[in-house]
Design a protein around this motif. Sequence first.
Motif, PDB file in Angstrom:
ATOM      1  N   UNK A  80      50.949 -19.918   6.194  1.00  0.00           N
ATOM      2  CA  UNK A  80      49.971 -19.614   4.986  1.00  0.00           C
ATOM      3  C   UNK A  80      50.851 -18.577   3.432  1.00  0.00           C
ATOM      4  N   UNK A  81      49.546 -18.766   2.421  1.00  0.00           N
ATOM      5  CA  UNK A  81      49.908 -18.235   0.830  1.00  0.00           C
ATOM      6  C   UNK A  81      49.997 -16.829   0.887  1.00  0.00           C
ATOM      7  N   UNK A  82      51.298 -16.177   0.512  1.00  0.00           N
ATOM      8  CA  UNK A  82      50.724 -14.322   0.667  1.00  0.00           C
ATOM      9  C   UNK A  82      50.485 -14.090  -0.745  1.00  0.00           C
ATOM     10  N   UNK A  83      48.442 -14.485  -0.629  1.00  0.00           N
ATOM     11  CA  UNK A  83      48.143 -13.927  -1.511  1.00  0.00           C
ATOM     12  C   UNK A  83      48.553 -12.773  -2.555  1.00  0.00           C
ATOM     13  N   UNK A  84      48.339 -11.631  -1.232  1.00  0.00           N
ATOM     14  CA  UNK A  84      48.663 -10.240  -1.684  1.00  0.00           C
ATOM     15  C   UNK A  84      50.163 -10.033  -2.769  1.00  0.00           C
ATOM     16  N   UNK A  85      51.589 -10.544  -1.907  1.00  0.00           N
ATOM     17  CA  UNK A  85      52.268  -9.826  -2.367  1.00  0.00           C
ATOM     18  C   UNK A  85      52.498 -10.674  -3.210  1.00  0.00           C
ATOM     19  N   UNK A  86      52.174 -12.008  -3.914  1.00  0.00           N
ATOM     20  CA  UNK A  86      52.396 -13.164  -4.892  1.00  0.00           C
ATOM     21  C   UNK A  86      51.318 -12.262  -6.415  1.00  0.00           C
ATOM     22  N   UNK A  87      50.265 -11.579  -5.629  1.00  0.00           N
ATOM     23  CA  UNK A  87      49.733 -11.191  -6.875  1.00  0.00           C
ATOM     24  C   UNK A  87      48.593 -12.428  -6.503  1.00  0.00           C
ATOM     25  N   UNK A  88      47.803 -13.414  -6.170  1.00  0.00           N
ATOM     26  CA  UNK A  88      47.448 -14.296  -6.470  1.00  0.00           C
ATOM     27  C   UNK A  88      45.831 -13.536  -6.266  1.00  0.00           C
ATOM     28  N   UNK A  89      45.350 -12.745  -7.357  1.00  0.00           N
ATOM     29  CA  UNK A  89      44.116 -12.044  -7.066  1.00  0.00           C
ATOM     30  C   UNK A  89      42.888 -13.172  -7.236  1.00  0.00           C
ATOM     31  N   UNK A  90      43.044 -14.200  -7.963  1.00  0.00           N
ATOM     32  CA  UNK A  90      41.914 -14.985  -7.489  1.00  0.00           C
ATOM     33  C   UNK A  90      42.482 -16.497  -7.026  1.00  0.00           C
ATOM     34  N   UNK A 112      41.670 -16.661  -3.702  1.00  0.00           N
ATOM     35  CA  UNK A 112      39.986 -16.865  -3.021  1.00  0.00           C
ATOM     36  C   UNK A 112      38.928 -17.314  -4.005  1.00  0.00           C
ATOM     37  N   UNK A 113      39.166 -17.177  -5.146  1.00  0.00           N
ATOM     38  CA  UNK A 113      38.140 -17.969  -5.988  1.00  0.00           C
ATOM     39  C   UNK A 113      37.865 -18.659  -6.532  1.00  0.00           C
ATOM     40  N   UNK A 114      39.527 -19.208  -6.148  1.00  0.00           N
ATOM     41  CA  UNK A 114      39.571 -20.917  -6.839  1.00  0.00           C
ATOM     42  C   UNK A 114      39.847 -21.698  -5.380  1.00  0.00           C
ATOM     43  N   UNK A 115      39.893 -21.035  -3.965  1.00  0.00           N
ATOM     44  CA  UNK A 115      40.453 -22.148  -3.059  1.00  0.00           C
ATOM     45  C   UNK A 115      39.730 -21.462  -1.940  1.00  0.00           C
ATOM     46  N   UNK A 116      38.334 -22.416  -1.413  1.00  0.00           N
ATOM     47  CA  UNK A 116      37.639 -22.348  -0.406  1.00  0.00           C
ATOM     48  C   UNK A 116      37.940 -22.666   0.804  1.00  0.00           C
ATOM     49  N   UNK A 117      39.154 -22.868   1.177  1.00  0.00           N
ATOM     50  CA  UNK A 117      39.072 -22.828   2.829  1.00  0.00           C
ATOM     51  C   UNK A 117      41.263 -23.153   2.438  1.00  0.00           C
ATOM     52  N   UNK A 118      41.707 -21.890   2.620  1.00  0.00           N
ATOM     53  CA  UNK A 118      43.160 -22.438   3.052  1.00  0.00           C
ATOM     54  C   UNK A 118      43.251 -23.151   4.200  1.00  0.00           C
ATOM     55  N   UNK A 119      44.835 -23.554   4.439  1.00  0.00           N
ATOM     56  CA  UNK A 119      45.492 -23.913   5.149  1.00  0.00           C
ATOM     57  C   UNK A 119      46.570 -24.703   4.985  1.00  0.00           C
ATOM     58  N   UNK A 120      47.298 -24.600   5.607  1.00  0.00           N
ATOM     59  CA  UNK A 120      49.274 -23.983   5.994  1.00  0.00           C
ATOM     60  C   UNK A 120      49.676 -25.503   6.992  1.00  0.00           C
ATOM     61  N   UNK A 121      50.764 -25.367   7.200  1.00  0.00           N
ATOM     62  CA  UNK A 121      51.204 -26.276   8.457  1.00  0.00           C
ATOM     63  C   UNK A 121      51.301 -25.478   9.539  1.00  0.00           C
ATOM     64  N   UNK A 122      51.766 -23.811   9.119  1.00  0.00           N
ATOM     65  CA  UNK A 122      51.993 -23.672  10.761  1.00  0.00           C
ATOM     66  C   UNK A 122      50.294 -23.493  11.328  1.00  0.00           C
TER      67      UNK A 122
END
Length: 379
Positions: free
Chosen positions: A128-138, A140-150
Motif C-alpha cells: 500500500x502507498x505510504x501516504x503519511x511517510x511520503x507526505x501525500x496529504x492529498x 485520498x482526495x484524488x484516489x477513491x479506492x487504493x489498491x496494491x499487489x499485497x
Amino acid sequence: MHLGNMSIEEAIDLGQGKVECNSDQVDVYKTKVDELITKVDKIEQRVNEVEQFYSNAKQNAKPKTSRSASIHKDKEKEKNIPSMKKLQLDASRRQAAAAKRMQDLMRQFGSIFRQMTQHKFAWPFMQPVDVEGLGLHDYYQIIDRPMDFSTIKNQMEAKDGTGYKHVREIYSDICLVFKNAMKYNGESSEVYAMAAKLLEKFEEKWLQFLPKVTDEEKKLEGEQAEAQKSLQLFQEAANVKMAWDIHDELQDISRQIEEFRENVQKNCRHISTLEKRNLGAALCNLRPEDLSKALDMVAQNDSNFQATAEEVELDLNAQSDATLWRLKFFVNDALKGRSNSRPDEGAAEKNDNNKNIATKRKREMCDVRAKTTKRKKKP
C-alpha cells in the motif's frame, strides 16, 4: 359466492337461526355454517395464489390455450417434474461445481498475476502507498479506492469466504493498481511510465486468457437457465395440483351445502300466507336499487323468472321457502337500514329523481300481494 343451489349468505342466515327452525337444530346449523365458511375462506386464499402465479407467468407464456386445457396438459406431465428436494439438491451440486471451476480458473489466472509481481517495474506497487511517510496529504482526495499487489494476493489466498468469487474481480483490482498510479502521478513521472507499461502487458495477457473466462460464463448461464426452467416446471406442477385439489374441495363443499340446504328446509317451518302478503307489501316499499337486488335473488333460484323483463310478475306462491326466507331477511334489513339513515340534501335530491323512475316499477310489483292469495278461476 354461490355453491350448488345455495349461496354462502343464505347459509349464514339459515345457520344463525334467522329461519325459524327447531331450536335444537340451531346450534348444529351455526357450527356447520362456520365450518363451511372457514373452508371457503381458505380455498379463496389458495385460488388467489394460483391466479397470481398465472398472472405473473402470463408475459412469458407460450401460445395461449384455455386454462382448462393447460391444466390438463400439465397434469399429464406432472410425473416427469422433479421434486423440490431434488431441485434443491441439484442446485447445491451445480453451485459447488461452478465454484470449483471458478477456483481453478482463478488459480490459472494466478500465474499471470505472479508475472506482474515479478516484473522489474512492479516494486512501487507491491505494498500500500505510504501516504503519511511520503507526505501525500492529498492522496485520498484524488484516489477513491487504493489498491496494491499485497492486498490482491491476500484476497486471492483468503480461506474464510471473504476472498474473490470471480476472476474478473481480480482483473479489475490489478487494473486499479496501475490506474491509481497513473491518476495520481503526472505523465512525466517515472511511476506513471512504469504503471502504463505494466498495464499494457497485463491487458495483452488478459486478452489471451479471456476466452476461458467467457466459456465458463456461458456454461454457468446455461446451467442457471436450465435450473430456472426446472423451477418453473415445478411451480407450474405445484399450482396445477393445487388447482385440482381446489376443484375437488369445491365439489365436496357444493355437495355439503346442498345437503345442508335440504336438511334446513326439512326442519324449518313453511312461511305462512300472511307472511307472504306482508312480504309482497314490503317489496313495494323498497328503493329501486334494493328492489332490483330482491328480484335478482328470485332469479338466482328460479330460472323461469325474468328479473329484467319490462313487466315483472312475481308469484310468491311459486317460490321455494328458502327463496322466501332469504327475501324476507333482505327486505327487513333494507327497510330497517333506510329508516335508520338520514339522507342529506344531495341524497334527498337523488331520491326525488329516482321516484319517477321507480313509480312504474313499483306499480308493476304491487300485484305481488294479489298473487299471494289463491287465484280466482276465470269464468
